[in-house]
Design a protein around this motif. Structure first.
Motif, PDB file in Angstrom:
ATOM      1  N   LEU A  74       6.210  -1.297  -6.349  1.00 39.39           N
ATOM      2  CA  LEU A  74       7.514  -1.920  -6.485  1.00 39.39           C
ATOM      3  C   LEU A  74       7.562  -2.814  -7.718  1.00 39.39           C
ATOM      4  O   LEU A  74       6.568  -3.408  -8.112  1.00 39.39           O
ATOM      5  CB  LEU A  74       7.831  -2.761  -5.246  1.00 39.39           C
ATOM      6  CG  LEU A  74       7.789  -2.044  -3.891  1.00 39.39           C
ATOM      7  CD1 LEU A  74       8.168  -3.029  -2.794  1.00 39.39           C
ATOM      8  CD2 LEU A  74       8.703  -0.841  -3.884  1.00 39.39           C
ATOM      9  N   GLU A  76       8.959  -6.253  -9.682  1.00 39.28           N
ATOM     10  CA  GLU A  76       9.094  -7.630  -9.228  1.00 39.28           C
ATOM     11  C   GLU A  76      10.450  -7.856  -8.586  1.00 39.28           C
ATOM     12  O   GLU A  76      10.570  -8.587  -7.597  1.00 39.28           O
ATOM     13  CB  GLU A  76       8.900  -8.580 -10.408  1.00 39.28           C
ATOM     14  CG  GLU A  76       7.471  -8.648 -10.931  1.00 39.28           C
ATOM     15  CD  GLU A  76       7.321  -9.704 -12.013  1.00 39.28           C
ATOM     16  OE1 GLU A  76       8.311 -10.425 -12.265  1.00 39.28           O
ATOM     17  OE2 GLU A  76       6.228  -9.805 -12.596  1.00 39.28           O
ATOM     18  N   GLN A  79      10.360  -6.407  -5.070  1.00 35.22           N
ATOM     19  CA  GLN A  79       9.549  -7.249  -4.185  1.00 35.22           C
ATOM     20  C   GLN A  79      10.315  -8.506  -3.778  1.00 35.22           C
ATOM     21  O   GLN A  79      10.200  -8.965  -2.632  1.00 35.22           O
ATOM     22  CB  GLN A  79       8.251  -7.625  -4.896  1.00 35.22           C
ATOM     23  CG  GLN A  79       7.299  -6.453  -5.080  1.00 35.22           C
ATOM     24  CD  GLN A  79       6.081  -6.828  -5.905  1.00 35.22           C
ATOM     25  OE1 GLN A  79       6.050  -7.871  -6.551  1.00 35.22           O
ATOM     26  NE2 GLN A  79       5.067  -5.973  -5.887  1.00 35.22           N
TER      27      GLN A  79
END
Length: 270
Positions: A74, A76, A79
């Motif tokens: 993923l 940033e 996330q």
């Protein structure tokens, strides 16, 4: 034999729960006959408040996200979004899903349950016995789809979903197949042609636009295209072959195939 359960802790809805239970029992065989899919051994429906639906749906989405991100890399930004997914899903369900179709969820171990806000039936114009029968046929069809998919299509996957699987197309396909089934099976349940026109039209278009930014015209076109795909695809390959789509995500139609079902039928037979 399928065990049907319609539960409610809401005051004043026992009669509705009994009616839906009866309709579901009568609809099992017609749904299996039309779709070629077995209805699960247990079908559970719960009549709930909008708040309870929001809580349950938020928990479901948190579980679904945990499953869908396994093995993915993923960004940033993605996330950072993960903790907000459950809260956003819960809020949207409270504000919007209580006015929309029944919500199919699972508990993370393959236990399926449909949540229905009783007031949503009137808000969507589902205000006759024939329309409630139509609605229960759709509910059973979605349970059968989810069972055939091994719990993958419940209701259409979570976020972030691998784009190659076409998350939106899964939802469109599920809804269109439920609609196709209802148009054929509801008459069998009632043993006569169903009357599908509500006494008043549902009033959710403005809500859908305000809450989800949905364009009602675009949504109608999308649904019409998905319905046409299911109709033509089933005619081309038959229900049994068509049902392979629920068990094999690689068979989810692409955008081009949604517009030209013959391409999908050719890929299916390859």
């Amino acid at each position: 034999m399928t065990k049907i359960s319609v539960q409610t802790h809401l005051t004043g809805y026992d009669e509705l729960a009994d009616e839906l239970h009866d309709l579901l029992i009568r609809a099992v065989r017609p749904v299996e006959q039309v779709t070629g899919l077995p209805v699960p051994d247990t079908v559970e429906i719960a009549l709930v408040s909008a708040d309870d639906l929001g809580t349950a749906y938020g928990a479901f989405m948190r579980r679904r996200v945990g499953r869908d991100i396994a093995g993915l890399t993923l960004t940033e930004s993605q996330q950072a979004r993960i903790p907000r997914v459950g809260l956003a899903a819960s809020h949207t369900a409270r504000v919007f899903c209580g006015h929309d179709e029944p919500c199919l969820i699972d508990n993370g171990v393959g236990h399926l349950r449909t949540l229905l806000v009783p007031d949503s039936l009137l808000l969507r114009g589902v205000n006759t016995a024939d329309l409630r029968c139509d609605q229960m046929v759709r509910v059973l069809t979605r349970h059968a789809q989810a069972a055939a998919s091994g719990g993958e299509i419940v209701p259409a996957g979570g976020w972030p979903y691998p784009t190659r699987y076409g998350k939106d197309f899964i939802a469109q396909l599920s809804d269109a197949h439920a609609d196709w089934t209802s148009r054929k099976a509801t008459d069998l349940v009632l043993d006569r042609p169903a009357i599908r026109e509500p006494s008043r039209k549902p009033s959710t278009s403005l809500l859908r636009r305000a809450v989800l930014g949905v364009d009602p015209l675009l949504e109608r076109r999308t649904r019409a295209r998905a319905r046409a795909f299911v109709e033509r695809a089933v005619d081309a390959v038959g229900p049994t072959a068509f049902n392979r789509v629920w068990a094999d995500r690689n068979l989810i139609p692409t955008r081009a195939e949604m517009r030209r079902p013959a391409l999908w039928a050719k890929r299916l037979s390859a």
